[in-house]
Design an enzyme around this catalytic site. Structure first.
Site, PDB file in Angstrom:
ATOM      1  N   ARG A  40       0.790  -1.207   0.000  1.00 42.27           N
ATOM      2  CA  ARG A  40       0.000   0.000   0.000  1.00 42.27           C
ATOM      3  C   ARG A  40       0.838   1.279   0.000  1.00 42.27           C
ATOM      4  O   ARG A  40       0.362   2.338  -0.386  1.00 42.27           O
ATOM      5  CB  ARG A  40      -0.906  -0.023   1.243  1.00 42.27           C
ATOM      6  CG  ARG A  40      -1.986  -1.099   1.115  1.00 42.27           C
ATOM      7  CD  ARG A  40      -2.829  -1.219   2.353  1.00 42.27           C
ATOM      8  NE  ARG A  40      -2.083  -1.941   3.365  1.00 42.27           N
ATOM      9  CZ  ARG A  40      -2.650  -2.460   4.468  1.00 42.27           C
ATOM     10  NH1 ARG A  40      -3.945  -2.311   4.680  1.00 42.27           N
ATOM     11  NH2 ARG A  40      -1.935  -3.101   5.350  1.00 42.27           N
ATOM     12  N   ASP A  96       7.526   3.360  -2.172  1.00 43.52           N
ATOM     13  CA  ASP A  96       7.674   4.535  -1.307  1.00 43.52           C
ATOM     14  C   ASP A  96       9.083   4.663  -0.745  1.00 43.52           C
ATOM     15  O   ASP A  96       9.655   5.730  -0.710  1.00 43.52           O
ATOM     16  CB  ASP A  96       6.635   4.497  -0.165  1.00 43.52           C
ATOM     17  CG  ASP A  96       6.615   3.161   0.592  1.00 43.52           C
ATOM     18  OD1 ASP A  96       7.332   2.214   0.186  1.00 43.52           O
ATOM     19  OD2 ASP A  96       5.873   3.061   1.581  1.00 43.52           O
ATOM     20  N   ASP A  99      14.469   0.088   2.263  1.00 39.41           N
ATOM     21  CA  ASP A  99      15.049   0.012   3.603  1.00 39.41           C
ATOM     22  C   ASP A  99      16.080  -1.130   3.573  1.00 39.41           C
ATOM     23  O   ASP A  99      17.186  -0.928   3.090  1.00 39.41           O
ATOM     24  CB  ASP A  99      13.864  -0.235   4.558  1.00 39.41           C
ATOM     25  CG  ASP A  99      14.234  -0.237   6.019  1.00 39.41           C
ATOM     26  OD1 ASP A  99      15.113   0.546   6.403  1.00 39.41           O
ATOM     27  OD2 ASP A  99      13.635  -1.015   6.787  1.00 39.41           O
ATOM     28  N   THR A 103      12.236  -6.469   0.112  1.00 36.93           N
ATOM     29  CA  THR A 103      10.988  -6.425  -0.664  1.00 36.93           C
ATOM     30  C   THR A 103      11.276  -6.203  -2.150  1.00 36.93           C
ATOM     31  O   THR A 103      10.843  -6.982  -3.005  1.00 36.93           O
ATOM     32  CB  THR A 103      10.072  -5.290  -0.149  1.00 36.93           C
ATOM     33  OG1 THR A 103       9.915  -5.447   1.255  1.00 36.93           O
ATOM     34  CG2 THR A 103       8.719  -5.300  -0.838  1.00 36.93           C
ATOM     35  N   LEU A 104      12.015  -5.143  -2.434  1.00 35.25           N
ATOM     36  CA  LEU A 104      12.258  -4.817  -3.840  1.00 35.25           C
ATOM     37  C   LEU A 104      13.095  -5.887  -4.528  1.00 35.25           C
ATOM     38  O   LEU A 104      12.883  -6.184  -5.711  1.00 35.25           O
ATOM     39  CB  LEU A 104      12.916  -3.449  -3.956  1.00 35.25           C
ATOM     40  CG  LEU A 104      11.899  -2.310  -4.007  1.00 35.25           C
ATOM     41  CD1 LEU A 104      12.582  -0.959  -3.823  1.00 35.25           C
ATOM     42  CD2 LEU A 104      11.145  -2.330  -5.344  1.00 35.25           C
ATOM     43  N   LYS A 127      16.686   4.608   2.578  1.00 32.42           N
ATOM     44  CA  LYS A 127      17.307   4.541   3.904  1.00 32.42           C
ATOM     45  C   LYS A 127      18.542   3.658   3.754  1.00 32.42           C
ATOM     46  O   LYS A 127      18.546   2.494   4.142  1.00 32.42           O
ATOM     47  CB  LYS A 127      16.306   3.901   4.873  1.00 32.42           C
ATOM     48  CG  LYS A 127      16.223   4.574   6.210  1.00 32.42           C
ATOM     49  CD  LYS A 127      15.403   3.747   7.166  1.00 32.42           C
ATOM     50  CE  LYS A 127      13.967   4.182   7.255  1.00 32.42           C
ATOM     51  NZ  LYS A 127      13.221   3.366   8.254  1.00 32.42           N
ATOM     52  N   ARG A 161      -0.823   7.379   6.868  1.00 36.16           N
ATOM     53  CA  ARG A 161      -0.535   7.335   5.428  1.00 36.16           C
ATOM     54  C   ARG A 161      -1.048   8.586   4.710  1.00 36.16           C
ATOM     55  O   ARG A 161      -0.541   8.973   3.662  1.00 36.16           O
ATOM     56  CB  ARG A 161      -1.207   6.117   4.788  1.00 36.16           C
ATOM     57  CG  ARG A 161      -0.618   4.777   5.192  1.00 36.16           C
ATOM     58  CD  ARG A 161      -1.161   3.696   4.277  1.00 36.16           C
ATOM     59  NE  ARG A 161      -0.966   2.353   4.785  1.00 36.16           N
ATOM     60  CZ  ARG A 161       0.130   1.612   4.591  1.00 36.16           C
ATOM     61  NH1 ARG A 161       1.138   2.104   3.926  1.00 36.16           N
ATOM     62  NH2 ARG A 161       0.204   0.391   5.061  1.00 36.16           N
TER      63      ARG A 161
HETATM   64  P1  IMP Z   1      12.497  -3.266   2.867  1.00 38.57           P
HETATM   65  O1  IMP Z   1      13.124  -3.415   4.247  1.00 38.57           O
HETATM   66  O2  IMP Z   1      13.415  -2.528   1.936  1.00 38.57           O
HETATM   67  O3  IMP Z   1      12.055  -4.587   2.361  1.00 38.57           O
HETATM   68  O4  IMP Z   1      11.220  -2.342   3.059  1.00 38.57           O
HETATM   69  C1  IMP Z   1       9.984  -2.937   3.180  1.00 38.57           C
HETATM   70  C2  IMP Z   1       8.876  -1.978   3.419  1.00 38.57           C
HETATM   71  O5  IMP Z   1       8.970  -1.546   4.774  1.00 38.57           O
HETATM   72  C3  IMP Z   1       8.821  -0.686   2.615  1.00 38.57           C
HETATM   73  O6  IMP Z   1       8.256  -0.830   1.346  1.00 38.57           O
HETATM   74  C4  IMP Z   1       7.920   0.134   3.522  1.00 38.57           C
HETATM   75  O7  IMP Z   1       6.569  -0.157   3.245  1.00 38.57           O
HETATM   76  C5  IMP Z   1       8.311  -0.349   4.913  1.00 38.57           C
HETATM   77  N1  IMP Z   1       9.188   0.626   5.580  1.00 38.57           N
HETATM   78  C6  IMP Z   1      10.525   0.620   5.671  1.00 38.57           C
HETATM   79  N2  IMP Z   1      10.978   1.691   6.372  1.00 38.57           N
HETATM   80  C7  IMP Z   1       9.869   2.383   6.723  1.00 38.57           C
HETATM   81  C8  IMP Z   1       9.662   3.626   7.448  1.00 38.57           C
HETATM   82  O8  IMP Z   1      10.571   4.315   7.922  1.00 38.57           O
HETATM   83  N3  IMP Z   1       8.355   4.000   7.587  1.00 38.57           N
HETATM   84  C9  IMP Z   1       7.307   3.290   7.088  1.00 38.57           C
HETATM   85  N4  IMP Z   1       7.464   2.158   6.394  1.00 38.57           N
HETATM   86  C10 IMP Z   1       8.726   1.709   6.216  1.00 38.57           C
HETATM   87 MG    MG Z   2       6.047  -0.637   1.030  1.00 44.88          MG
END
Ligand code: IMP
Ligand code: MG
Length: 173
Positions: A40, A96, A99, A103-104, A127, A161
């Protein structure tokens, strides 16, 4: 729970979105762009970005969530997948925030297995410090420090959001 003052104001967000859209419009002229938003979190950024892109495009979405377990690299759950046939499409994945990158990375591999003409990634926030998996990101709005942020699609427990700006979020001790 405290939502601090904006890290990025609505105006700063709009300027950055326009900048990204201009680059994407130039890069995708003459291509068959399919913009894929990751829901989302990307809903607000996605709708602002595609509105500002001048190249013709089609859209689709993936609904995903990630569960990061201790001692594992985390698991990405796909709740709803892309509907379009992506072979011969120039896919642009839009999220968005990146991190850990888990995910990506997983969504990218899933899409590549379906052999699109090309695949690029666009995120509004990066990040960088938290990265666990190396993912090639082609368009980045802002790099941010290792803080939890909310607003502009980003949530804490599915809240905040709708804020039209991005703030650092602190949980009160
Ligand atoms: P990943 O750790 O790169 O897989 O990030 C997974 C998901 O975690 C992102 O797409 C966001 O939806 C969520 N996320 C990561 N960091 C934040 C944050 O600081 N605020 C809100 N959602 C976050
Ligand atoms: Mg996300």
């Amino acid at each position: 729970m405290i939502v601090g003052k904006p890290l990025f104001t609505t105006k700063e967000i709009q300027t950055k979105v326009r900048e990204l859209a201009d680059r994407i419009s130039a890069d995708y002229s003459g291509k068959d762009l399919l913009a894929v938003g990751i829901l989302r979190g990307a809903f607000m950024f996605f709708s602002d970005l595609v509105r500002a892109i001048k190249a013709p495009l089609t859209i689709d979405f993936i609904v995903a969530s990630s569960y990061v377990k201790m001692d594992t690299l985390g698991e990405v759950k796909i709740h709803c997948d892309i509907r379009e046939d992506i072979s011969d499409k120039d896919v642009l994945l839009i999220d968005d925030i990146i991190d850990s990158g888990i995910t990506l990375n997983q969504i990218r591999e899933r899409i590549l297995a379906r052999r699109p003409s090309s695949l690029k990634i666009c995120v509004f926030l990066d990040k960088k410090e938290r990265r666990m998996v190396d993912v090639p990101v082609d368009y980045i709005g802002f790099e941010i420090p290792n803080e939890y942020v909310v607003g502009y699609g980003l949530d804490y427990d599915n809240k905040f959001r709708n804020l039209p700006y991005i703030s650092i979020f602190k949980k009160k001790a």
